[in-house]
Design an enzyme around this catalytic site. Structure first.
Site, PDB file in Angstrom:
ATOM      1  N   GLU A 173      -3.301  15.802  28.219  1.00  0.00           N
ATOM      2  CA  GLU A 173      -2.228  15.331  27.067  1.00  0.00           C
ATOM      3  C   GLU A 173      -1.180  15.479  28.479  1.00  0.00           C
ATOM      4  OE1 GLU A 173      -1.493  19.272  24.752  1.00  0.00           O
ATOM      5  OE2 GLU A 173      -3.106  18.655  24.245  1.00  0.00           O
ATOM      6  N   GLU A 292     -10.887  18.089  22.193  1.00  0.00           N
ATOM      7  CA  GLU A 292      -9.883  19.229  21.365  1.00  0.00           C
ATOM      8  C   GLU A 292      -9.799  19.234  20.113  1.00  0.00           C
ATOM      9  OE1 GLU A 292      -6.027  20.574  23.161  1.00  0.00           O
ATOM     10  OE2 GLU A 292      -6.042  20.632  24.892  1.00  0.00           O
TER      11      GLU A 292
END
Length: 502
Positions: A173, A292
Protein backbone atom coordinates in the site's frame (compact mmCIF):
# COMPACT_ATOMS: atom_id res chain seq x y z
CA UNK A 1 -41.77 -18.51 -5.12
CA UNK A 2 -39.55 -16.57 -7.56
CA UNK A 3 -37.68 -18.50 -10.24
CA UNK A 4 -34.08 -18.31 -11.49
CA UNK A 5 -32.28 -20.18 -14.23
CA UNK A 6 -28.57 -20.88 -14.63
CA UNK A 7 -27.06 -22.46 -17.76
CA UNK A 8 -23.77 -24.36 -17.72
CA UNK A 9 -21.95 -25.89 -20.68
CA UNK A 10 -18.91 -28.13 -20.27
CA UNK A 11 -17.11 -26.39 -23.14
CA UNK A 12 -17.70 -22.84 -21.91
CA UNK A 13 -15.19 -22.06 -19.20
CA UNK A 14 -13.65 -19.00 -17.55
CA UNK A 15 -10.28 -20.46 -16.52
CA UNK A 16 -8.64 -23.06 -14.31
CA UNK A 17 -8.61 -22.06 -10.65
CA UNK A 18 -5.16 -21.18 -9.32
CA UNK A 19 -5.43 -22.67 -5.83
CA UNK A 20 -3.68 -19.57 -4.45
CA UNK A 21 -6.97 -17.72 -4.91
CA UNK A 22 -7.86 -19.23 -1.51
CA UNK A 23 -4.86 -17.71 0.26
CA UNK A 24 -4.85 -15.79 3.53
CA UNK A 25 -2.73 -13.35 5.51
CA UNK A 26 -0.87 -13.20 8.83
CA UNK A 27 0.54 -9.82 9.84
CA UNK A 28 2.42 -8.84 12.97
CA UNK A 29 -0.70 -7.03 14.12
CA UNK A 30 -2.81 -7.48 17.24
CA UNK A 31 -3.16 -11.12 18.24
CA UNK A 32 -2.66 -12.64 14.78
CA UNK A 33 0.77 -14.03 15.69
CA UNK A 34 1.10 -13.73 19.47
CA UNK A 35 -1.98 -15.36 21.00
CA UNK A 36 -3.19 -16.43 17.57
CA UNK A 37 -1.01 -18.94 15.77
CA UNK A 38 1.65 -18.79 18.50
CA UNK A 39 1.18 -19.13 22.26
CA UNK A 40 3.90 -21.20 23.95
CA UNK A 41 2.09 -21.59 27.27
CA UNK A 42 -1.16 -22.82 25.72
CA UNK A 43 -2.27 -26.41 26.54
CA UNK A 44 -2.34 -27.24 22.81
CA UNK A 45 1.04 -25.67 21.96
CA UNK A 46 3.60 -27.87 20.21
CA UNK A 47 7.35 -27.82 20.85
CA UNK A 48 7.64 -24.64 18.74
CA UNK A 49 4.87 -22.85 20.66
CA UNK A 50 2.28 -23.04 17.86
CA UNK A 51 -1.31 -23.61 18.95
CA UNK A 52 -2.47 -26.92 17.55
CA UNK A 53 -6.17 -26.16 18.02
CA UNK A 54 -5.67 -23.23 15.64
CA UNK A 55 -3.44 -25.19 13.28
CA UNK A 56 -6.09 -27.90 12.98
CA UNK A 57 -8.70 -25.37 11.87
CA UNK A 58 -6.27 -23.88 9.34
CA UNK A 59 -5.42 -27.31 7.93
CA UNK A 60 -9.15 -27.97 7.54
CA UNK A 61 -9.38 -24.82 5.38
CA UNK A 62 -6.58 -26.12 3.11
CA UNK A 63 -5.07 -22.63 2.86
CA UNK A 64 -2.57 -22.77 -0.05
CA UNK A 65 -0.54 -19.60 0.63
CA UNK A 66 -0.26 -17.03 3.45
CA UNK A 67 1.03 -13.49 3.03
CA UNK A 68 3.57 -12.38 5.67
CA UNK A 69 4.68 -10.30 7.65
CA UNK A 70 2.44 -7.44 6.47
CA UNK A 71 0.63 -5.32 5.68
CA UNK A 72 1.41 -1.90 7.08
CA UNK A 73 3.82 -3.58 9.49
CA UNK A 74 6.30 -4.50 6.76
CA UNK A 75 7.01 -0.89 5.78
CA UNK A 76 8.93 -0.32 9.01
CA UNK A 77 10.25 -3.86 9.54
CA UNK A 78 13.92 -4.83 9.69
CA UNK A 79 13.82 -8.53 8.83
CA UNK A 80 17.18 -9.10 10.49
CA UNK A 81 15.53 -8.36 13.87
CA UNK A 82 13.54 -11.59 13.52
CA UNK A 83 16.32 -14.11 12.88
CA UNK A 84 19.06 -15.60 15.04
CA UNK A 85 18.91 -16.39 18.77
CA UNK A 86 15.54 -15.31 20.15
CA UNK A 87 17.02 -13.98 23.40
CA UNK A 88 19.24 -11.62 21.38
CA UNK A 89 16.46 -10.13 19.26
CA UNK A 90 15.55 -6.48 19.89
CA UNK A 91 12.17 -5.16 20.94
CA UNK A 92 11.10 -2.41 18.55
CA UNK A 93 8.47 0.29 18.48
CA UNK A 94 6.06 -0.83 15.77
CA UNK A 95 4.89 2.43 14.24
CA UNK A 96 2.19 1.15 11.90
CA UNK A 97 -0.02 -0.07 14.75
CA UNK A 98 1.59 1.78 17.71
CA UNK A 99 2.63 -1.38 19.56
CA UNK A 100 5.86 -3.04 20.70
CA UNK A 101 7.15 -5.87 18.52
CA UNK A 102 9.11 -8.50 20.46
CA UNK A 103 10.45 -10.28 17.34
CA UNK A 104 10.00 -13.62 19.06
CA UNK A 105 8.56 -14.86 15.76
CA UNK A 106 10.39 -14.06 12.54
CA UNK A 107 11.06 -15.47 9.09
CA UNK A 108 12.36 -18.90 10.10
CA UNK A 109 9.70 -19.57 12.69
CA UNK A 110 6.96 -18.52 10.30
CA UNK A 111 8.26 -20.85 7.59
CA UNK A 112 8.29 -23.65 10.17
CA UNK A 113 4.65 -22.90 11.02
CA UNK A 114 3.68 -22.72 7.33
CA UNK A 115 5.10 -26.18 6.70
CA UNK A 116 3.28 -27.47 9.77
CA UNK A 117 -0.12 -26.31 8.49
CA UNK A 118 0.60 -27.27 4.87
CA UNK A 119 0.79 -23.84 3.27
CA UNK A 120 3.27 -21.78 1.25
CA UNK A 121 4.59 -18.32 2.19
CA UNK A 122 3.97 -15.12 0.23
CA UNK A 123 6.74 -12.92 1.62
CA UNK A 124 6.60 -9.13 1.57
CA UNK A 125 9.70 -6.93 1.49
CA UNK A 126 10.03 -3.50 3.09
CA UNK A 127 9.97 -0.74 0.48
CA UNK A 128 8.93 1.90 3.00
CA UNK A 129 12.02 2.54 5.15
CA UNK A 130 14.26 0.18 3.18
CA UNK A 131 14.78 -0.96 -0.40
CA UNK A 132 16.88 -2.90 -2.88
CA UNK A 133 19.69 -3.99 -0.58
CA UNK A 134 17.54 -5.37 2.24
CA UNK A 135 15.34 -7.23 -0.26
CA UNK A 136 18.39 -8.70 -2.01
CA UNK A 137 19.79 -9.90 1.31
CA UNK A 138 16.49 -11.39 2.48
CA UNK A 139 15.95 -13.46 -0.65
CA UNK A 140 19.54 -14.68 -0.48
CA UNK A 141 18.95 -15.65 3.16
CA UNK A 142 15.73 -17.49 2.27
CA UNK A 143 16.40 -19.09 -1.10
CA UNK A 144 20.10 -19.79 -1.70
CA UNK A 145 21.44 -23.11 -0.46
CA UNK A 146 24.86 -22.17 0.89
CA UNK A 147 28.21 -20.60 0.14
CA UNK A 148 27.26 -16.93 0.53
CA UNK A 149 27.15 -14.69 3.59
CA UNK A 150 23.36 -14.63 4.02
CA UNK A 151 22.68 -18.25 3.09
CA UNK A 152 25.42 -19.39 5.48
CA UNK A 153 23.97 -17.14 8.17
CA UNK A 154 20.61 -18.94 7.79
CA UNK A 155 22.43 -22.26 8.15
CA UNK A 156 24.11 -21.00 11.31
CA UNK A 157 20.64 -20.21 12.65
CA UNK A 158 19.72 -23.90 12.37
CA UNK A 159 18.04 -24.01 8.96
CA UNK A 160 20.29 -26.04 6.71
CA UNK A 161 17.90 -26.14 3.75
CA UNK A 162 16.71 -23.03 1.89
CA UNK A 163 13.11 -21.97 2.37
CA UNK A 164 12.51 -21.62 -1.39
CA UNK A 165 9.85 -18.92 -1.05
CA UNK A 166 8.57 -18.38 -4.58
CA UNK A 167 6.03 -15.54 -4.23
CA UNK A 168 7.11 -12.07 -3.06
CA UNK A 169 5.30 -8.75 -2.57
CA UNK A 170 7.18 -5.54 -3.38
CA UNK A 171 6.05 -3.53 -0.37
CA UNK A 172 2.52 -2.77 0.80
CA UNK A 173 0.00 0.00 0.00
CA UNK A 174 2.76 2.43 -0.88
CA UNK A 175 0.25 5.06 -2.07
CA UNK A 176 -1.38 5.32 1.36
CA UNK A 177 -0.63 8.43 3.46
CA UNK A 178 -0.84 6.16 6.52
CA UNK A 179 2.03 4.04 5.19
CA UNK A 180 5.54 4.40 6.60
CA UNK A 181 7.57 5.67 3.66
CA UNK A 182 4.63 6.61 1.43
CA UNK A 183 5.71 7.23 -2.15
CA UNK A 184 4.40 8.77 -5.32
CA UNK A 185 3.70 6.39 -8.20
CA UNK A 186 6.92 7.49 -9.90
CA UNK A 187 8.98 6.98 -6.75
CA UNK A 188 7.48 3.59 -5.99
CA UNK A 189 7.56 2.44 -9.62
CA UNK A 190 11.28 3.14 -9.91
CA UNK A 191 12.09 1.49 -6.58
CA UNK A 192 9.90 -1.55 -7.29
CA UNK A 193 11.48 -1.97 -10.71
CA UNK A 194 15.04 -1.95 -9.38
CA UNK A 195 14.14 -4.19 -6.44
CA UNK A 196 12.43 -6.66 -8.77
CA UNK A 197 15.44 -6.79 -11.07
CA UNK A 198 17.85 -7.51 -8.23
CA UNK A 199 15.63 -10.11 -6.55
CA UNK A 200 15.29 -12.02 -9.81
CA UNK A 201 19.05 -11.86 -10.27
CA UNK A 202 19.35 -13.76 -6.98
CA UNK A 203 16.53 -16.22 -7.81
CA UNK A 204 15.09 -16.10 -11.34
CA UNK A 205 12.34 -18.60 -10.42
CA UNK A 206 10.37 -16.26 -8.14
CA UNK A 207 7.14 -14.41 -8.93
CA UNK A 208 6.66 -10.79 -7.88
CA UNK A 209 3.63 -8.70 -6.94
CA UNK A 210 3.74 -4.92 -7.42
CA UNK A 211 1.59 -2.68 -5.23
CA UNK A 212 -1.59 -1.45 -6.82
CA UNK A 213 -3.77 1.21 -5.24
CA UNK A 214 -4.71 0.67 -1.61
CA UNK A 215 -8.31 0.75 -2.78
CA UNK A 216 -10.45 1.85 -5.69
CA UNK A 217 -11.44 4.96 -3.72
CA UNK A 218 -7.90 6.35 -3.68
CA UNK A 219 -7.70 9.67 -5.56
CA UNK A 220 -4.82 8.35 -7.69
CA UNK A 221 -6.61 5.17 -8.80
CA UNK A 222 -6.08 4.00 -11.63
CA UNK A 223 -3.29 6.36 -12.66
CA UNK A 224 -1.21 4.78 -9.90
CA UNK A 225 -1.51 1.34 -11.51
CA UNK A 226 -0.69 2.70 -14.95
CA UNK A 227 2.42 4.58 -13.79
CA UNK A 228 3.71 1.73 -11.60
CA UNK A 229 3.24 -0.80 -14.41
CA UNK A 230 4.95 1.44 -16.94
CA UNK A 231 8.04 1.13 -14.73
CA UNK A 232 7.73 -2.51 -13.66
CA UNK A 233 5.81 -4.28 -16.44
CA UNK A 234 8.59 -6.56 -17.70
CA UNK A 235 9.87 -7.37 -14.19
CA UNK A 236 6.75 -8.26 -12.19
CA UNK A 237 4.03 -10.88 -12.60
CA UNK A 238 1.07 -9.48 -10.66
CA UNK A 239 -0.37 -6.25 -9.38
CA UNK A 240 -2.22 -6.16 -6.07
CA UNK A 241 -5.77 -5.12 -5.17
CA UNK A 242 -7.11 -4.44 -1.67
CA UNK A 243 -10.68 -3.87 -0.54
CA UNK A 244 -12.74 -4.11 2.64
CA UNK A 245 -16.49 -3.66 3.04
CA UNK A 246 -18.72 -2.82 5.98
CA UNK A 247 -22.38 -2.36 6.79
CA UNK A 248 -22.08 0.90 8.70
CA UNK A 249 -25.53 2.00 7.44
CA UNK A 250 -27.19 -1.23 8.61
CA UNK A 251 -28.63 -1.75 5.13
CA UNK A 252 -28.37 -5.48 4.49
CA UNK A 253 -29.61 -5.43 0.89
CA UNK A 254 -27.12 -2.73 -0.12
CA UNK A 255 -24.35 -4.45 1.85
CA UNK A 256 -24.78 -7.78 0.07
CA UNK A 257 -24.73 -6.01 -3.31
CA UNK A 258 -21.19 -4.71 -2.71
CA UNK A 259 -19.79 -7.66 -4.64
CA UNK A 260 -20.76 -5.62 -7.71
CA UNK A 261 -18.27 -2.97 -6.60
CA UNK A 262 -15.61 -5.66 -6.16
CA UNK A 263 -16.26 -7.00 -9.66
CA UNK A 264 -16.03 -3.49 -11.16
CA UNK A 265 -12.76 -2.91 -9.29
CA UNK A 266 -11.25 -6.08 -10.74
CA UNK A 267 -12.33 -5.22 -14.27
CA UNK A 268 -10.92 -1.70 -13.97
CA UNK A 269 -7.52 -3.00 -12.92
CA UNK A 270 -7.54 -5.59 -15.70
CA UNK A 271 -8.28 -2.79 -18.20
CA UNK A 272 -5.39 -0.72 -16.83
CA UNK A 273 -2.99 -3.67 -17.06
CA UNK A 274 -4.01 -4.28 -20.65
CA UNK A 275 -3.68 -0.59 -21.49
CA UNK A 276 -0.05 -0.67 -20.37
CA UNK A 277 0.45 -3.93 -22.27
CA UNK A 278 -0.81 -2.25 -25.45
CA UNK A 279 1.25 0.88 -24.82
CA UNK A 280 4.40 -1.21 -24.42
CA UNK A 281 3.53 -3.51 -27.35
CA UNK A 282 4.21 -6.34 -24.90
CA UNK A 283 3.22 -9.99 -25.27
CA UNK A 284 3.28 -10.44 -21.51
CA UNK A 285 0.07 -10.54 -19.47
CA UNK A 286 -0.02 -9.10 -15.94
CA UNK A 287 -2.42 -10.95 -13.66
CA UNK A 288 -3.99 -9.87 -10.37
CA UNK A 289 -3.23 -10.66 -6.75
CA UNK A 290 -6.22 -9.62 -4.62
CA UNK A 291 -4.05 -9.99 -1.55
CA UNK A 292 -6.26 -8.20 0.97
CA UNK A 293 -10.03 -8.59 1.02
CA UNK A 294 -12.64 -9.05 3.73
CA UNK A 295 -15.27 -7.39 5.88
CA UNK A 296 -13.78 -4.84 8.29
CA UNK A 297 -15.76 -2.34 10.32
CA UNK A 298 -17.06 -3.94 13.53
CA UNK A 299 -13.94 -3.21 15.60
CA UNK A 300 -13.33 0.39 14.52
CA UNK A 301 -14.52 2.01 17.74
CA UNK A 302 -12.87 -0.54 20.03
CA UNK A 303 -9.54 -0.03 18.25
CA UNK A 304 -9.54 3.65 19.21
CA UNK A 305 -9.25 2.61 22.88
CA UNK A 306 -6.17 0.40 22.55
CA UNK A 307 -3.24 1.52 24.73
CA UNK A 308 -0.21 2.62 22.72
CA UNK A 309 3.00 0.60 22.95
CA UNK A 310 1.38 -2.54 24.33
CA UNK A 311 2.33 -6.04 23.16
CA UNK A 312 -0.15 -7.98 21.00
CA UNK A 313 -3.30 -6.08 22.07
CA UNK A 314 -6.73 -7.17 20.74
CA UNK A 315 -6.71 -5.03 17.59
CA UNK A 316 -9.08 -5.33 14.61
CA UNK A 317 -11.01 -8.15 16.28
CA UNK A 318 -14.20 -7.97 14.24
CA UNK A 319 -16.92 -10.29 15.48
CA UNK A 320 -18.61 -11.49 12.30
CA UNK A 321 -22.32 -12.14 11.92
CA UNK A 322 -24.44 -14.12 9.48
CA UNK A 323 -24.81 -11.34 6.89
CA UNK A 324 -21.01 -10.97 6.86
CA UNK A 325 -20.75 -14.65 5.92
CA UNK A 326 -23.15 -14.08 3.02
CA UNK A 327 -21.05 -11.19 1.72
CA UNK A 328 -17.81 -13.16 2.10
CA UNK A 329 -19.44 -15.98 0.13
CA UNK A 330 -20.37 -13.48 -2.58
CA UNK A 331 -16.83 -12.08 -2.63
CA UNK A 332 -15.43 -15.59 -3.11
CA UNK A 333 -17.87 -16.12 -5.99
CA UNK A 334 -16.65 -12.84 -7.50
CA UNK A 335 -13.03 -13.97 -7.31
CA UNK A 336 -13.93 -17.24 -9.02
CA UNK A 337 -15.85 -15.45 -11.78
CA UNK A 338 -12.65 -13.53 -12.53
CA UNK A 339 -10.32 -16.53 -12.29
CA UNK A 340 -8.93 -15.80 -15.75
CA UNK A 341 -7.04 -12.82 -14.28
CA UNK A 342 -7.24 -13.15 -10.48
CA UNK A 343 -4.65 -15.83 -9.76
CA UNK A 344 -3.98 -15.12 -6.10
CA UNK A 345 -6.10 -13.70 -3.29
CA UNK A 346 -5.68 -13.41 0.47
CA UNK A 347 -8.55 -13.30 2.93
CA UNK A 348 -7.24 -10.75 5.42
CA UNK A 349 -6.56 -12.07 7.92
CA UNK A 350 -6.49 -15.64 9.25
CA UNK A 351 -6.59 -15.60 13.07
CA UNK A 352 -8.09 -13.01 15.49
CA UNK A 353 -7.39 -9.96 13.30
CA UNK A 354 -10.46 -9.55 11.00
CA UNK A 355 -10.37 -13.32 10.79
CA UNK A 356 -12.41 -16.50 10.34
CA UNK A 357 -10.77 -18.02 13.45
CA UNK A 358 -10.91 -16.49 16.93
CA UNK A 359 -9.00 -17.50 20.04
CA UNK A 360 -8.94 -16.81 23.75
CA UNK A 361 -5.47 -16.42 25.26
CA UNK A 362 -4.91 -19.60 27.23
CA UNK A 363 -8.35 -20.87 26.24
CA UNK A 364 -10.47 -22.07 23.36
CA UNK A 365 -10.56 -21.34 19.65
CA UNK A 366 -13.71 -21.15 17.54
CA UNK A 367 -14.88 -20.61 13.97
CA UNK A 368 -16.53 -17.33 13.03
CA UNK A 369 -19.43 -17.25 10.57
CA UNK A 370 -17.18 -16.34 7.62
CA UNK A 371 -15.14 -19.50 8.16
CA UNK A 372 -17.72 -21.62 6.38
CA UNK A 373 -17.98 -20.08 2.89
CA UNK A 374 -14.18 -19.83 2.90
CA UNK A 375 -13.94 -23.51 3.84
CA UNK A 376 -16.46 -24.64 1.21
CA UNK A 377 -14.90 -22.78 -1.70
CA UNK A 378 -11.34 -23.73 -0.76
CA UNK A 379 -12.17 -27.42 -0.44
CA UNK A 380 -14.77 -27.81 -3.21
CA UNK A 381 -13.77 -24.95 -5.53
CA UNK A 382 -10.68 -26.54 -7.07
CA UNK A 383 -10.78 -27.21 -10.81
CA UNK A 384 -12.05 -25.03 -13.66
CA UNK A 385 -14.57 -22.21 -13.35
CA UNK A 386 -17.50 -22.58 -15.73
CA UNK A 387 -18.94 -19.62 -17.59
CA UNK A 388 -22.40 -19.15 -16.12
CA UNK A 389 -25.43 -17.64 -17.79
CA UNK A 390 -27.84 -16.49 -15.10
CA UNK A 391 -31.38 -15.21 -15.30
CA UNK A 392 -32.76 -14.22 -11.92
CA UNK A 393 -35.00 -11.61 -10.31
CA UNK A 394 -33.32 -8.23 -9.89
CA UNK A 395 -33.72 -5.37 -7.46
CA UNK A 396 -32.19 -1.98 -6.72
CA UNK A 397 -30.49 -0.79 -3.55
CA UNK A 398 -29.20 2.56 -2.32
CA UNK A 399 -25.95 2.28 -4.27
CA UNK A 400 -26.61 -0.39 -6.89
CA UNK A 401 -29.10 -1.09 -9.66
CA UNK A 402 -30.11 -4.39 -11.26
CA UNK A 403 -28.77 -6.50 -8.42
CA UNK A 404 -29.27 -10.18 -9.21
CA UNK A 405 -31.04 -11.93 -6.36
CA UNK A 406 -28.90 -14.99 -7.05
CA UNK A 407 -25.13 -14.59 -7.14
CA UNK A 408 -23.63 -17.88 -8.32
CA UNK A 409 -20.82 -19.67 -10.09
CA UNK A 410 -19.78 -23.27 -10.71
CA UNK A 411 -16.52 -25.21 -10.75
CA UNK A 412 -15.85 -28.54 -12.46
CA UNK A 413 -13.11 -30.78 -11.12
CA UNK A 414 -12.22 -33.43 -13.70
CA UNK A 415 -9.76 -35.07 -11.30
CA UNK A 416 -12.52 -36.25 -8.98
CA UNK A 417 -15.44 -36.03 -11.46
CA UNK A 418 -17.33 -33.40 -9.47
CA UNK A 419 -19.23 -30.21 -10.24
CA UNK A 420 -19.91 -27.72 -7.46
CA UNK A 421 -22.37 -24.84 -7.65
CA UNK A 422 -21.86 -21.99 -5.19
CA UNK A 423 -24.85 -19.68 -4.79
CA UNK A 424 -25.99 -16.85 -2.52
CA UNK A 425 -29.66 -15.92 -2.40
CA UNK A 426 -29.36 -12.30 -1.30
CA UNK A 427 -33.06 -11.51 -1.59
CA UNK A 428 -34.26 -10.17 1.74
CA UNK A 429 -37.63 -11.92 1.70
CA UNK A 430 -38.12 -14.45 -1.10
CA UNK A 431 -37.07 -18.04 -1.45
CA UNK A 432 -36.04 -18.68 -5.05
CA UNK A 433 -36.44 -21.82 -7.13
CA UNK A 434 -33.19 -22.36 -9.02
CA UNK A 435 -33.00 -24.44 -12.20
CA UNK A 436 -29.43 -25.24 -13.35
CA UNK A 437 -29.30 -26.60 -16.90
CA UNK A 438 -26.31 -28.89 -17.49
CA UNK A 439 -25.14 -29.28 -21.10
CA UNK A 440 -22.53 -31.79 -22.25
CA UNK A 441 -21.45 -33.12 -18.86
CA UNK A 442 -22.76 -36.68 -18.98
CA UNK A 443 -24.46 -38.41 -16.08
CA UNK A 444 -24.16 -36.81 -12.65
CA UNK A 445 -25.97 -37.14 -9.34
CA UNK A 446 -26.43 -34.76 -6.41
CA UNK A 447 -24.34 -35.91 -3.46
CA UNK A 448 -24.80 -32.94 -1.13
CA UNK A 449 -26.58 -29.61 -0.80
CA UNK A 450 -24.97 -27.62 2.02
CA UNK A 451 -26.83 -24.57 3.34
CA UNK A 452 -25.71 -21.81 5.67
CA UNK A 453 -28.82 -20.06 6.95
CA UNK A 454 -30.12 -18.26 10.03
CA UNK A 455 -33.23 -16.29 10.89
CA UNK A 456 -31.16 -13.44 12.36
CA UNK A 457 -28.74 -11.65 10.02
CA UNK A 458 -26.86 -10.33 13.08
CA UNK A 459 -26.32 -13.79 14.62
CA UNK A 460 -22.70 -14.54 15.61
CA UNK A 461 -20.57 -17.40 16.87
CA UNK A 462 -18.93 -16.86 20.25
CA UNK A 463 -16.74 -18.73 22.70
CA UNK A 464 -19.87 -19.59 24.68
CA UNK A 465 -21.94 -20.49 21.61
CA UNK A 466 -19.53 -21.47 18.80
CA UNK A 467 -22.14 -23.38 16.80
CA UNK A 468 -24.83 -20.73 16.57
CA UNK A 469 -24.26 -20.19 12.84
CA UNK A 470 -23.12 -23.41 11.18
CA UNK A 471 -23.94 -25.09 7.87
CA UNK A 472 -26.40 -27.94 7.50
CA UNK A 473 -26.99 -30.61 4.86
CA UNK A 474 -30.71 -30.00 4.60
CA UNK A 475 -30.73 -28.50 1.12
CA UNK A 476 -33.25 -30.03 -1.28
CA UNK A 477 -31.33 -30.03 -4.57
CA UNK A 478 -32.18 -32.87 -6.96
CA UNK A 479 -31.18 -33.73 -10.53
CA UNK A 480 -34.01 -34.20 -13.01
CA UNK A 481 -33.69 -34.58 -16.79
CA UNK A 482 -30.22 -33.00 -16.91
CA UNK A 483 -31.08 -30.05 -14.66
CA UNK A 484 -30.52 -29.29 -11.00
CA UNK A 485 -33.68 -28.25 -9.19
CA UNK A 486 -33.24 -26.53 -5.84
CA UNK A 487 -35.05 -24.13 -3.56
CA UNK A 488 -32.71 -21.48 -2.18
CA UNK A 489 -33.90 -19.91 1.05
CA UNK A 490 -33.88 -16.12 1.23
CA UNK A 491 -30.56 -14.89 2.63
CA UNK A 492 -28.67 -18.17 2.36
CA UNK A 493 -25.33 -19.56 1.22
CA UNK A 494 -25.62 -22.77 -0.83
CA UNK A 495 -23.13 -25.38 -2.00
CA UNK A 496 -24.58 -27.97 -4.38
CA UNK A 497 -22.19 -30.85 -5.10
CA UNK A 498 -22.58 -33.27 -8.00
CA UNK A 499 -20.66 -36.48 -8.66
CA UNK A 500 -20.30 -38.22 -12.02
CA UNK A 501 -22.16 -41.52 -12.25
CA UNK A 502 -19.71 -44.31 -13.10
Amino acid sequence: MDNAKMILNKDYVVAPVDKRIYGSFIEHLGRAVYGGIYEPGHPSADKFGFRQDVSEMIRELQVPIVRYPGGNFVSGYNWEDGVGPVDKRPRRTELAWATVETNEIGTNEFVTWAKEVGTEVMMAVNLGTRGVDAARNLIEYCNLTQGTYWSDLRKSHGYSQPHNIKTWCLGNEMDGPWQIGTKTAEEYGRLACETAKVMKMVDPTIELVACGSSGSGMPTFAQWEATVLEHTYEHVDYISLHTYYGNQDNDTANYLAKTMDMDAFIKSVVATCDYVKAKKRSKKKINLSFDEWNVWFHSNEADKKIDRWSIAPPQLEDIYNFEDALLVGGMLITLLKNADRVKMACLAQLVNVIAPIMTENGGSAWKQTIYYPYLHTSVFGRGTVLNTIMKAPKFDTKDFTDVSAIDATAVINDNNDEITVFAVNRHMENNISLDVELNGFGQFEVIEHIVLEHNDVKATNTKENPNNVVPNNNGNATLEDGSIKASLKNLSWNVIRLKKVK
